[in-house]
Design a protein around this motif. Structure first.
Motif, PDB file in Angstrom:
ATOM      1  N   THR A  86       0.830  -1.210   0.000  1.00 55.92           N
ATOM      2  CA  THR A  86       0.000   0.000   0.000  1.00 55.92           C
ATOM      3  C   THR A  86       0.860   1.252   0.000  1.00 55.92           C
ATOM      4  N   GLU A  87       1.909   1.255   0.798  1.00 54.49           N
ATOM      5  CA  GLU A  87       2.801   2.421   0.854  1.00 54.49           C
ATOM      6  C   GLU A  87       3.520   2.625  -0.481  1.00 54.49           C
ATOM      7  N   ILE A  88       3.943   1.534  -1.124  1.00 55.64           N
ATOM      8  CA  ILE A  88       4.584   1.640  -2.437  1.00 55.64           C
ATOM      9  C   ILE A  88       3.596   2.194  -3.459  1.00 55.64           C
ATOM     10  N   GLU A  89       2.380   1.660  -3.456  1.00 59.17           N
ATOM     11  CA  GLU A  89       1.358   2.103  -4.406  1.00 59.17           C
ATOM     12  C   GLU A  89       0.989   3.562  -4.203  1.00 59.17           C
ATOM     13  N   ASP A  90       1.010   4.027  -2.963  1.00 62.22           N
ATOM     14  CA  ASP A  90       0.714   5.436  -2.683  1.00 62.22           C
ATOM     15  C   ASP A  90       1.732   6.367  -3.336  1.00 62.22           C
ATOM     16  N   VAL A  91       2.966   5.905  -3.444  1.00 64.25           N
ATOM     17  CA  VAL A  91       4.032   6.728  -4.034  1.00 64.25           C
ATOM     18  C   VAL A  91       4.089   6.565  -5.550  1.00 64.25           C
ATOM     19  N   THR A  92       3.993   5.328  -6.024  1.00 66.52           N
ATOM     20  CA  THR A  92       4.184   5.056  -7.463  1.00 66.52           C
ATOM     21  C   THR A  92       2.900   5.166  -8.262  1.00 66.52           C
ATOM     22  N   HIS A  93       1.754   5.063  -7.605  1.00 67.49           N
ATOM     23  CA  HIS A  93       0.451   5.031  -8.277  1.00 67.49           C
ATOM     24  C   HIS A  93       0.353   3.868  -9.255  1.00 67.49           C
ATOM     25  N   GLN A  94       1.087   2.800  -8.947  1.00 70.03           N
ATOM     26  CA  GLN A  94       1.083   1.563  -9.716  1.00 70.03           C
ATOM     27  C   GLN A  94       0.852   0.400  -8.774  1.00 70.03           C
ATOM     28  N   PRO A  95       0.250  -0.674  -9.255  1.00 77.41           N
ATOM     29  CA  PRO A  95       0.089  -1.850  -8.380  1.00 77.41           C
ATOM     30  C   PRO A  95       1.447  -2.400  -7.964  1.00 77.41           C
ATOM     31  N   ALA A  96       1.570  -2.726  -6.693  1.00 77.43           N
ATOM     32  CA  ALA A  96       2.790  -3.338  -6.186  1.00 77.43           C
ATOM     33  C   ALA A  96       2.574  -4.838  -6.084  1.00 77.43           C
ATOM     34  N   HIS A  97       3.528  -5.597  -6.561  1.00 77.27           N
ATOM     35  CA  HIS A  97       3.439  -7.053  -6.525  1.00 77.27           C
ATOM     36  C   HIS A  97       4.572  -7.569  -5.641  1.00 77.27           C
ATOM     37  N   LEU A  98       4.263  -7.817  -4.385  1.00 82.17           N
ATOM     38  CA  LEU A  98       5.241  -8.308  -3.433  1.00 82.17           C
ATOM     39  C   LEU A  98       4.943  -9.769  -3.134  1.00 82.17           C
ATOM     40  N   SER A  99       5.979 -10.567  -2.985  1.00 86.62           N
ATOM     41  CA  SER A  99       5.767 -11.968  -2.642  1.00 86.62           C
ATOM     42  C   SER A  99       6.393 -12.240  -1.285  1.00 86.62           C
ATOM     43  N   VAL A 100       5.846 -13.245  -0.638  1.00 86.19           N
ATOM     44  CA  VAL A 100       6.325 -13.633   0.688  1.00 86.19           C
ATOM     45  C   VAL A 100       7.432 -14.636   0.531  1.00 86.19           C
TER      46      VAL A 100
END
Length: 88
Positions: free
Chosen positions: A74-88
């Protein structure tokens, strides 16, 4: 490099057949995330409270991992305005 500390607290509620774990992570800015995990003893198994604690804590920590990843995305998307795809 600046040192940053987070605090993790794990607490348990137990009865003979069930263990509940609550994990609270407090970030350096005071933000707290809370996760829960549960374990049930099979009636045919011997009572081994530590095993229930380990399972319940692991499940709570797994929940916490997902919360942290969602928060970071969510924090990444707030800055980039792009979907963030993080994996565990």
């Amino acid at each position: 490099m600046q040192a940053v500390e987070w605090t993790v607290d794990v607490s348990f509620q137990e009865d003979p057949d069930r263990t509940d774990a609550i994990v609270t992570l407090t970030l350096a800015d005071g933000t707290a995330l809370r996760a829960q995990g549960h374990a049930r003893r099979n009636p045919d198994d011997p009572a081994r409270p530590r095993v229930g604690e380990e399972i319940a804590a692991a499940r709570a920590m797994s929940d916490l991992v997902h919360q942290l990843m969602e928060r970071a995305a969510t924090e990444i998307e707030d800055v980039t305005h792009q979907p963030a795809h993080l994996s565990v």
